[in-house]
Motif scaffolding. Sequence first.
Motif, PDB file in Angstrom:
ATOM      1  N   ILE A  91     -21.111   0.533 -17.952  1.00 54.93           N
ATOM      2  CA  ILE A  91     -22.022   0.239 -16.830  1.00 54.93           C
ATOM      3  C   ILE A  91     -22.890   1.458 -16.547  1.00 54.93           C
ATOM      4  O   ILE A  91     -24.114   1.368 -16.384  1.00 54.93           O
ATOM      5  N   ILE A  92     -22.237   2.643 -16.524  1.00 52.95           N
ATOM      6  CA  ILE A  92     -22.984   3.874 -16.214  1.00 52.95           C
ATOM      7  C   ILE A  92     -23.984   4.177 -17.339  1.00 52.95           C
ATOM      8  O   ILE A  92     -25.142   4.505 -17.088  1.00 52.95           O
ATOM      9  N   ALA A 138     -16.428   0.884 -16.946  1.00 56.05           N
ATOM     10  CA  ALA A 138     -17.171   1.780 -16.046  1.00 56.05           C
ATOM     11  C   ALA A 138     -18.131   2.645 -16.863  1.00 56.05           C
ATOM     12  O   ALA A 138     -19.303   2.828 -16.485  1.00 56.05           O
ATOM     13  N   GLU A 139     -17.653   3.152 -17.999  1.00 52.91           N
ATOM     14  CA  GLU A 139     -18.527   4.009 -18.829  1.00 52.91           C
ATOM     15  C   GLU A 139     -19.737   3.231 -19.342  1.00 52.91           C
ATOM     16  O   GLU A 139     -20.853   3.738 -19.351  1.00 52.91           O
ATOM     17  N   LEU A 197     -14.641   7.836 -11.541  1.00 59.37           N
ATOM     18  CA  LEU A 197     -15.542   7.195 -12.519  1.00 59.37           C
ATOM     19  C   LEU A 197     -15.789   5.728 -12.135  1.00 59.37           C
ATOM     20  O   LEU A 197     -16.925   5.235 -12.155  1.00 59.37           O
ATOM     21  N   VAL A 203     -26.957  -1.081 -11.880  1.00 60.41           N
ATOM     22  CA  VAL A 203     -26.504  -0.939 -10.495  1.00 60.41           C
ATOM     23  C   VAL A 203     -25.783  -2.221 -10.093  1.00 60.41           C
ATOM     24  O   VAL A 203     -26.400  -3.267  -9.926  1.00 60.41           O
ATOM     25  N   GLY A 217     -27.046   2.325 -17.016  1.00 56.56           N
ATOM     26  CA  GLY A 217     -27.770   2.535 -15.754  1.00 56.56           C
ATOM     27  C   GLY A 217     -27.803   1.286 -14.895  1.00 56.56           C
ATOM     28  O   GLY A 217     -28.731   1.058 -14.117  1.00 56.56           O
ATOM     29  N   ARG A 235     -18.127   5.515  -9.302  1.00 59.36           N
ATOM     30  CA  ARG A 235     -19.522   5.789  -9.716  1.00 59.36           C
ATOM     31  C   ARG A 235     -20.163   4.579 -10.369  1.00 59.36           C
ATOM     32  O   ARG A 235     -21.367   4.358 -10.292  1.00 59.36           O
ATOM     33  N   SER A 236     -19.335   3.774 -11.025  1.00 56.30           N
ATOM     34  CA  SER A 236     -19.892   2.609 -11.713  1.00 56.30           C
ATOM     35  C   SER A 236     -20.069   1.412 -10.764  1.00 56.30           C
ATOM     36  O   SER A 236     -20.551   0.364 -11.175  1.00 56.30           O
TER      37      SER A 236
END
Length: 601
Positions: A396-397, A393-394, A422, A402, A400, A425-426
């Motif tokens: 992917i975020i 997840a970190e 988290l 989507v 940036g 969000r990812s």
Amino acid sequence: MRVLLLMPPMTQLNAPYPATAFLTGFLRSRGVECFQADLAIELVCRLFSREGLCRDAACRVSTTKYLDTIDPVVRFLQGKDPTLALRIVSRTFLPEGPRFAVLDEMDDPLTWAFGALGSQDQAKFLATLYLTDLSDLVREHIDPRFELSRYAEKLAVSAPTFEALHAELQKPATHVDQLLAELTKEACEKHKPDLVGITAPFPGNVYGAFRMAQAVRQWMPSVKLAFGGGYPSTELRELKDPRVFNFFDYVTLDAGEAPLLGIIGKEKLNNTFTRENGAVVFHSPILPIPHSEIGVPTYDGLPLDQYMSVFEMLNPMHRIWSDGRWNKLMVAYGCYWSQCTFCDTKLDYIERFSKAPAKLLVDRMEAMIAETGQRGFHFVDEAAPPAMLKALAEEIIARGLVVTWWGNIRFEKSFTKSLCALMARSGCVAVSGGLEVAEDRLLKLIKKGVTVEQVARVTKHFTDAGIMVHAYLMYGYPTQTEKETVNSLEMVRQLFEAGCIQSGFWHRFALTAHSPIAADPDAFGIKLLPEPPASFARNEIPFEDPVHCDHDRLGEGLRVSLYNFMHGVGLEKDVRAWFTHKAPKPTVPHNFIANALREAH
Ligand code: SF4
């Protein structure tokens, strides 16, 4: 050497089963000329067309009502003609057969589920009922073995001998078999392979795989044939019947990468059965390929515009299995937990845990987006580890990216509120995980490593973060009593009521040969019963449970109640009302889950 990897019918309609995509990507990364085709979706498209239905006289007669609508409906389900939705929802365009009776089971379910504007989804749902009616007709009049998600499954389930399957393969081909043979021939003519590999993940793929092998033998007798995948890996480990090798030259076990390298001569033959001088011989395994070295799965060669998004149930979590064309990846190979006592923990696909760094995984995601244009990912892990999902997840975020993703997990304590947020969000939208028997005595026996309270808290973290939750449920575990089953249903009812889970599925416990219970039945209070001598498949083992609970009697009530809970119906009812006999009163406090969630606050 040119390799062609084929997927046999039937699997899911909405996306390719990942096996050939993984292996094609891997073999190409090793410089092998490799191609793939998905004959499952190609068979559905060829059969479910005006031309395909008309080609056989009996088929044309029994499906006449469908001939004018089948081509436009398939195009609609493939996402190629969204405007047809308005005609479908008019309820005057499609013939409506017995499957539409489901619409009478609830009070105006279409308005409840889709409101005034959800015409695309409503039309998909109605078109799915139509397609299921049509497949029922094919089964009734043309081929009794045909189903939309499996083909002749019964022939391969619990089949200690090859006899029944072999006999069926000697019979004249049905219309469906003929179409499959024709597609096999076309794929071979197009790719001119030296080796054809056919994968059978489930028993419902085995008959199709053998029919395809028959066609290759007939049209291109010099081509070598290999059979692998989930079914041989779990069921054919003790294969002895040499007649299987009239169809295939090789039967491989476990992950296909290393055995395929052996077959094409880049390694010694490994983890593979062959026939030598009339007897079946096993070539022992070598070190498997680590997850970090399997390369990027590729969909090159698969007909991505032919897959159909179907919508089988009015439940938002359930639909994602059959709706949408998800790219498939694995966070890690195997299960990092590997302890559940009913699971195949002695087999490679569970026992061997092999992971790849998050950066490499996200590289693979980007490569697949570039190839397919699709940004949806289904992580098909046995259970993805929380720490790796956090890192994923970190990453992917940080890039940036989507994307939309979902996958299978264990309901670990480490899925805290902040980790779930988290993940959301990812791009995580859903998780599925095993709750099995929602009862603490049995969860301990299962060595699930969770309690019902913990599952309640963790699943609530997910749903609060906007991530839907599906729970795998089980009944009939050794020594499980009727009261424990009723208690387990009461827990499930409360979990739905509290908004912790949105969907689920009850599996009937089956004792399998590669589970810890089979290795030590005394420890679980059961006795193994004698098995018929096996020369073909061996997986499920008969046993005697001294508790003698009639689990069959409970199955239907569990199924119907869960179906209703998933539609938000009947949550206020006493769970005993779902059974047709007088079931025992649950002893779980009525507010058990609500209290567990309150205490956590
Ligand atoms: S049931 Fe799931 S969590 Fe348990 S050992 Fe098997 S794969 Fe792992």
